[in-house]
Structure formats: structure tokens, C-alpha cells
Write a protein that holds these residues in place. Structure first.
Motif, PDB file in Angstrom:
ATOM      1  N   PRO A 119      77.398  27.725  84.206  1.00 24.64           N
ATOM      2  CA  PRO A 119      78.867  27.527  83.558  1.00 24.64           C
ATOM      3  C   PRO A 119      79.624  26.837  84.164  1.00 24.64           C
ATOM      4  CG  PRO A 119      78.059  30.116  83.941  1.00 24.64           C
ATOM      5  CD  PRO A 119      76.858  29.020  84.786  1.00 24.64           C
ATOM      6  N   ALA A 120      79.690  26.324  85.324  1.00 28.53           N
ATOM      7  CA  ALA A 120      80.263  25.449  86.001  1.00 28.53           C
ATOM      8  C   ALA A 120      80.216  24.194  85.455  1.00 28.53           C
ATOM      9  CB  ALA A 120      80.121  25.111  87.461  1.00 28.53           C
ATOM     10  N   THR A 121      78.976  23.598  85.053  1.00 24.85           N
ATOM     11  CA  THR A 121      78.485  22.344  84.573  1.00 24.85           C
ATOM     12  C   THR A 121      79.245  22.368  83.077  1.00 24.85           C
ATOM     13  OG1 THR A 121      76.661  22.214  86.075  1.00 24.85           O
ATOM     14  CG2 THR A 121      76.717  20.810  84.050  1.00 24.85           C
ATOM     15  N   ILE A 122      78.889  23.430  82.367  1.00 26.55           N
ATOM     16  CA  ILE A 122      79.406  23.449  80.998  1.00 26.55           C
ATOM     17  C   ILE A 122      81.009  23.286  80.862  1.00 26.55           C
ATOM     18  CG2 ILE A 122      79.617  24.891  79.071  1.00 26.55           C
ATOM     19  CD1 ILE A 122      76.941  23.982  79.367  1.00 26.55           C
ATOM     20  N   THR A 123      81.445  23.884  81.823  1.00 32.83           N
ATOM     21  CA  THR A 123      83.091  23.898  81.768  1.00 32.83           C
ATOM     22  C   THR A 123      83.581  22.500  82.062  1.00 32.83           C
ATOM     23  OG1 THR A 123      83.141  26.236  82.287  1.00 32.83           O
ATOM     24  CG2 THR A 123      84.891  24.842  82.838  1.00 32.83           C
ATOM     25  N   ASN A 124      83.178  21.988  83.218  1.00 29.69           N
ATOM     26  CA  ASN A 124      83.409  20.602  83.637  1.00 29.69           C
ATOM     27  C   ASN A 124      83.046  19.666  82.426  1.00 29.69           C
ATOM     28  OD1 ASN A 124      84.476  21.428  86.091  1.00 29.69           O
ATOM     29  ND2 ASN A 124      82.444  21.096  87.061  1.00 29.69           N
ATOM     30  N   THR A 125      81.847  19.652  81.861  1.00 32.49           N
ATOM     31  CA  THR A 125      81.610  18.813  80.795  1.00 32.49           C
ATOM     32  C   THR A 125      82.376  18.560  79.819  1.00 32.49           C
ATOM     33  OG1 THR A 125      79.290  18.657  81.672  1.00 32.49           O
ATOM     34  CG2 THR A 125      79.735  17.761  79.292  1.00 32.49           C
ATOM     35  N   MET A 126      82.714  20.041  79.210  1.00 37.14           N
ATOM     36  CA  MET A 126      83.539  20.385  78.053  1.00 37.14           C
ATOM     37  C   MET A 126      85.038  19.903  78.339  1.00 37.14           C
ATOM     38  SD  MET A 126      82.298  21.351  75.310  1.00 37.14           S
ATOM     39  CE  MET A 126      80.675  20.592  75.465  1.00 37.14           C
ATOM     40  N   ARG A 127      85.586  20.094  79.606  1.00 38.76           N
ATOM     41  CA  ARG A 127      86.674  19.530  79.927  1.00 38.76           C
ATOM     42  C   ARG A 127      86.897  17.927  79.776  1.00 38.76           C
ATOM     43  NH1 ARG A 127      87.117  20.990  84.965  1.00 38.76           N
ATOM     44  NH2 ARG A 127      87.878  23.197  84.519  1.00 38.76           N
ATOM     45  N   ARG A 128      85.785  17.317  79.963  1.00 36.29           N
ATOM     46  CA  ARG A 128      85.900  15.863  79.831  1.00 36.29           C
ATOM     47  C   ARG A 128      85.845  15.446  78.406  1.00 36.29           C
ATOM     48  NH1 ARG A 128      81.664  15.660  83.421  1.00 36.29           N
ATOM     49  NH2 ARG A 128      80.451  14.410  81.681  1.00 36.29           N
ATOM     50  N   LEU A 129      84.998  16.260  77.460  1.00 38.35           N
ATOM     51  CA  LEU A 129      85.061  15.809  76.141  1.00 38.35           C
ATOM     52  C   LEU A 129      86.067  16.384  75.376  1.00 38.35           C
ATOM     53  CD1 LEU A 129      81.299  17.049  75.674  1.00 38.35           C
ATOM     54  CD2 LEU A 129      82.230  14.647  75.777  1.00 38.35           C
ATOM     55  N   ILE A 130      86.767  17.476  75.603  1.00 42.29           N
ATOM     56  CA  ILE A 130      87.984  17.798  75.190  1.00 42.29           C
ATOM     57  C   ILE A 130      89.267  16.650  75.322  1.00 42.29           C
ATOM     58  CG2 ILE A 130      89.887  19.612  75.077  1.00 42.29           C
ATOM     59  CD1 ILE A 130      87.844  21.576  75.466  1.00 42.29           C
ATOM     60  N   ASP A 131      89.270  16.410  76.662  1.00 40.86           N
ATOM     61  CA  ASP A 131      90.165  15.386  76.994  1.00 40.86           C
ATOM     62  C   ASP A 131      90.202  13.981  76.490  1.00 40.86           C
ATOM     63  OD1 ASP A 131      91.533  16.991  78.710  1.00 40.86           O
ATOM     64  OD2 ASP A 131      90.526  16.256  80.615  1.00 40.86           O
ATOM     65  N   ALA A 132      88.732  13.693  76.036  1.00 41.60           N
ATOM     66  CA  ALA A 132      88.433  12.494  75.410  1.00 41.60           C
ATOM     67  C   ALA A 132      88.667  12.505  73.913  1.00 41.60           C
ATOM     68  CB  ALA A 132      87.094  11.906  75.698  1.00 41.60           C
ATOM     69  N   GLY A 133      88.996  13.967  73.467  1.00 43.57           N
ATOM     70  CA  GLY A 133      89.288  13.941  71.901  1.00 43.57           C
ATOM     71  C   GLY A 133      88.046  14.182  71.307  1.00 43.57           C
ATOM     72  N   LEU A 134      86.906  14.258  71.761  1.00 40.39           N
ATOM     73  CA  LEU A 134      85.765  14.378  71.022  1.00 40.39           C
ATOM     74  C   LEU A 134      85.183  15.786  70.661  1.00 40.39           C
ATOM     75  CD1 LEU A 134      83.598  12.351  73.245  1.00 40.39           C
ATOM     76  CD2 LEU A 134      84.681  11.659  71.311  1.00 40.39           C
ATOM     77  N   VAL A 135      85.792  16.786  71.291  1.00 41.67           N
ATOM     78  CA  VAL A 135      85.501  18.235  71.053  1.00 41.67           C
ATOM     79  C   VAL A 135      86.924  19.007  71.201  1.00 41.67           C
ATOM     80  CG1 VAL A 135      84.386  20.286  71.927  1.00 41.67           C
ATOM     81  CG2 VAL A 135      83.264  18.176  72.153  1.00 41.67           C
ATOM     82  N   HIS A 136      86.966  20.211  70.471  1.00 43.71           N
ATOM     83  CA  HIS A 136      88.251  21.014  70.509  1.00 43.71           C
ATOM     84  C   HIS A 136      87.974  22.252  70.078  1.00 43.71           C
ATOM     85  CE1 HIS A 136      88.687  19.359  65.902  1.00 43.71           C
ATOM     86  NE2 HIS A 136      88.057  20.683  65.844  1.00 43.71           N
ATOM     87  N   GLU A 137      88.670  23.155  70.726  1.00 40.11           N
ATOM     88  CA  GLU A 137      88.677  24.582  70.475  1.00 40.11           C
ATOM     89  C   GLU A 137      89.291  24.948  69.101  1.00 40.11           C
ATOM     90  OE1 GLU A 137      90.471  26.118  73.893  1.00 40.11           O
ATOM     91  OE2 GLU A 137      88.671  26.044  75.103  1.00 40.11           O
ATOM     92  N   ILE A 138      88.471  25.886  68.439  1.00 37.88           N
ATOM     93  CA  ILE A 138      88.982  26.225  67.066  1.00 37.88           C
ATOM     94  C   ILE A 138      89.366  27.652  67.086  1.00 37.88           C
ATOM     95  CG2 ILE A 138      87.843  24.448  66.091  1.00 37.88           C
ATOM     96  CD1 ILE A 138      85.601  26.342  65.137  1.00 37.88           C
TER      97      ILE A 138
END
Length: 406
Positions: free
Chosen positions: A38-57
Motif C-alpha cells: 500500500p505504501a508503494t501504491i500511495t507514493n506512486t499515485m501521489r506522483r502521478l496525481i501531482d503530474a496531472g496524469l491521474v485524478h480522483e473522481i
């Protein structure tokens, strides 16, 4: 690039792949599907969200007494990818958004009769026009996947064949198109790209299957345990040159499936019947082979028995080639893709399946499944664009970096 950076990028690429195929997932579901912490998922998703590639819906359905899980989704407008399938008789261009959805496409004449430089120049103009007409900013395009026949040197971006004429041998295809477009260009085999495109379309209910590709010629592709099988020169599974009969082939051998059953062979058989050729308007120009083949296919659909006989003969030969494909790779699923199947696909599916039921070694274990591609005409171009999306994921919004190819 440091090894740790490659690892992070590869992890990010896996997350993007899953979201692209599944649409929306929670962090918990990503962890379950990847086996990552879960920590790896959270850290990776944070970078992708900050980069504008992923968002929460929003939030998904609540499970048990816990809080509803936040759902994640790719931003489809973050990046785009272009796929270009080029054949002697036809060329197809598609543009996919970052979620893998087709947002634009175009069809134009093939490479026949043109030099490779002129062909690439025309491609560059059409791609630029397609992007401009659909308001897709050039700087938002990750790259282009150029899809052709083999054999190829994918690293150098050149063909290792004199087809369609000697000028194409080792011509710098990807380098020339890169200069025209100003974006990275990857080279891929047409049948492999089509198989890859069908896999990602979710239309094949297995991660191991074979594909028969028919444009102006015949090729094959195989996905094994979810991975493309390419071979030394990106020319594996070349079922168009399985020896089945006696007809001379351009490759120097005799009886190749392509010489017996490919679109050009079918058109030549029609030309041998002057009344049929005149009645259907078949001209015989090699650069118009698929147009002539389509005339035969349309005639079959309207009940023309002579056209049906020619197509059925071709379909039985291709079915025998598919038997070799199935026997070599221990397959139970075969997909038919390519522009030649646009109209005649149902007839070919029927006869290929019939040959497999009669001849495949595994017929006693399971009934062979033969199906038409979900994107029968554009599967190769779509696969080329998806190849770009998969092999060039990004961590930084305006500085895409290529990572390990899947």
C-alpha cells in the motif's frame, strides 16, 4: 538513467496500464492486482496525481464498515499517442488519448508507387493535419507508433526487406518521420501490433492467443501469457510464408500461404475469369489490390457465387495456415484482423474455424475459438498507438521518458 529511477517509472507504468484497461480502480484494488505494498501504491499515485496524469473522481461502494474507497482515473487529456499503419495499398492513422480511447482517425492511400521519403512526407502532413483539426496540441503528443510489415530492425527503425521495392530496404523510417513530426517514433510489426491492440481492447478472453493479419499480404502474431512474441527481426509467426501448395511466391519459395490465398492471389484468380473481372470492375493494379479484393467481398455479400468460390478457397488455405499456428503455440483462440477482413471477415471466420475443428491437434481437448477483431480494419494502428502509451509512460508532465518496453 539510474536503476532506481527505472524501477519507479516501471511501477508507475504498471499503475497506468491497469487504470487504462480497467477504467477506475481504488488504491486497495491496485495493491491487490499488483502485489505491491500500500505504501508503494500511495507514493506512486501521489506522483502521478501531482503530474496531472491521474485524478480522483469520487468514492466507490462501501465495503463492510470501512470508509468508501476513493476511485482513481487517468486524465484522458494528459497526453495523446498516434498510431500509423502503412501498407502498399492502404494507410490508417489513429489518435488515442491517454486513456487509450480513439479520438481521431483517417485513411489514405498506401505506399505503393511512392518512394519512402515521399511516403513519410505525406504521412507527416496528414498526421499534423489530423492533430490540428482535432485541437490536439503538438506538445501533448507522446509519440507515434509506425506499423509495417517485417522483417524489421526496431532499434534502428528500418525495414530489412526490399518490399514494396528496394528503396525501402534500410531506409531510416522512424528517424525521418521523427524529423517531420518532432515527436518520438517507434517501429512495430503490423500483426504484432494488431494482436497487442486486440489484447488491450479486452475483446479476447484469454492472455494467450494467435492472430492472423491480412492487409495486402498475410502475417501472424501471438500473445503468450500477455506478452507479444516478436522474434529476432520482429518477424515471428510469419504464417504468410508457410508452404502449403505449389504457387510461386515473391520470396523465392513455392506454395506459400500468401501466394495461394492472399488478397493479391485472389485478385489474380478473378482476373483469370475476364467475365467476372469485367462484371465486378476488377482492374488488377497491384497498388489497388485491397480495393479489388473488397469488390469481390461485396459481390459475395450480394450472393455472387463466383466471388464466393474464390474467397472460400482462400479462406480454407488460411485455415490450414492457422492450423500450423495453433499447433506450434498450443492455442485455442485465433483472431482475424486487418483491412482485408473488413467485409469478408464472417466468411473467413467460418472456414478458418472449420479447418481448425478438422485438423488442429488440440481439437479433442477444446473447441477452437475463431473471432473477428473488435477493430478489424484499424487494429494494427491502434496497437501502434497503444505501444507508445505503454512504453513511454511519464512521471513529469512535460518531460516524457521512455521506460522498459512491455
Amino acid at each position: 538513467m539510474a536503476a532506481s529511477a527505472v524501477g519507479r517509472a516501471t511501477t508507475a507504468g504498471r499503475m497506468l496500464d491497469l487504470l487504462r484497461t480497467r477504467g477506475t480502480l481504488s488504491r486497495v484494488e491496485l495493491a491487490e492486482r499488483t502485489g505491491l505494498t500500500p505504501a508503494t501504491i500511495t507514493n506512486t499515485m501521489r506522483r502521478l496525481i501531482d503530474a496531472g496524469l491521474v485524478h480522483e473522481i469520487g468514492r466507490g461502494h462501501q465495503r463492510g464498515r470501512g470508509q468508501p474507497r476513493r476511485l482513481l482515473e487517468l486524465d484522458p487529456t494528459a497526453w495523446y499517442a498516434v498510431g500509423v499503419q502503412i501498407d502498399r495499398t492502404t494507410t490508417t492513422i489513429v489518435v488515442l488519448d491517454f486513456a487509450g480511447v480513439r479520438v481521431a482517425d483517417a485513411s489514405l492511400r498506401g505506399s505503393g508507387g511512392q518512394s519512402p521519403d515521399a511516403t513519410i512526407a505525406s504521412l507527416g502532413e496528414h498526421v499534423a493535419d489530423l492533430l490540428r483539426c482535432n485541437d490536439i496540441a503538438h506538445e501533448r503528443v507522446l509519440g507515434a507508433g509506425l506499423v509495417t510489415h517485417g522483417p524489421q530492425d526496431r532499434d534502428r527503425g528500418v525495414l530489412l526487406t526490399v518490399q514494396p521495392d528496394p528503396a525501402w530496404l534500410e531506409f531510416p523510417l522512424t528517424a525521418t518521420l521523427e524529423r517531420r513530426l518532432g515527436i518520438p517514433v517507434l517501429l512495430e510489426n503490423d500483426a504484432t501490433a494488431a494482436a497487442f491492440g486486440e489484447q488491450w481492447a479486452g475483446a479476447v478472453p484469454t492472455d494467450t492467443f494467435g492472430l492472423v493479419y491480412m492487409g495486402s499480404g498475410i502475417g501472424g502474431g501471438v500473445i503468450v501469457d500477455g506478452e507479444s512474441y516478436r522474434g529476432r527481426a520482429s518477424n515471428a509467426v510469419e504464417i504468410g510464408h508457410i508452404a502449403l501448395g505449389q504457387a510461386p511466391c515473391f520470396c523465392g519459395n513455392s506454395g506459400c500461404a500468401q501466394a495461394e490465398a492472399g488478397p493479391r492471389a485472389v485478385v489474380e484468380q478473378a482476373l483469370a475469369d475476364p467475365d467476372l473481372a469485367a462484371r465486378l470492375g476488377i482492374r488488377g493494379d497491384p497498388d489497388e489490390t485491397l480495393a479489388d479484393f473488397e469488390r469481390l467481398a461485396r459481390a459475395w455479400r450480394t450472393g455472387d457465387r463466383d466471388a464466393a468460390a474464390l474467397l472460400e478457397r482462400s479462406a480454407r488455405w488460411i485455415g490450414r495456415a492457422a492450423v500450423t499456428l495453433v499447433n506450434l503455440f498450443d492455442l485455442d483462440t485465433v483472431v482475424l484482423a486487418g483491412p482485408a477482413f473488413a467485409t469478408a471477415g464472417p466468411l473467413y471466420r467460418l472456414h478458418v474455424e472449420s479447418e481448425l475443428r478438422r485438423r488442429a491437434l488440440t481439437r479433442a481437448l477444446s473447441s477452437p475459438d475463431v473471432r473477428l477483431a473488435a477493430n478489424v480494419e484499424t487494429a494494427a494502428a491502434i496497437g501502434g498507438a497503444l505501444h507508445v502509451l505503454r512504453t513511454m509512460p511519464v512521471d513529469v508532465r512535460r518531460e516524457p521518458q521512455r521506460i522498459e518496453s512491455a
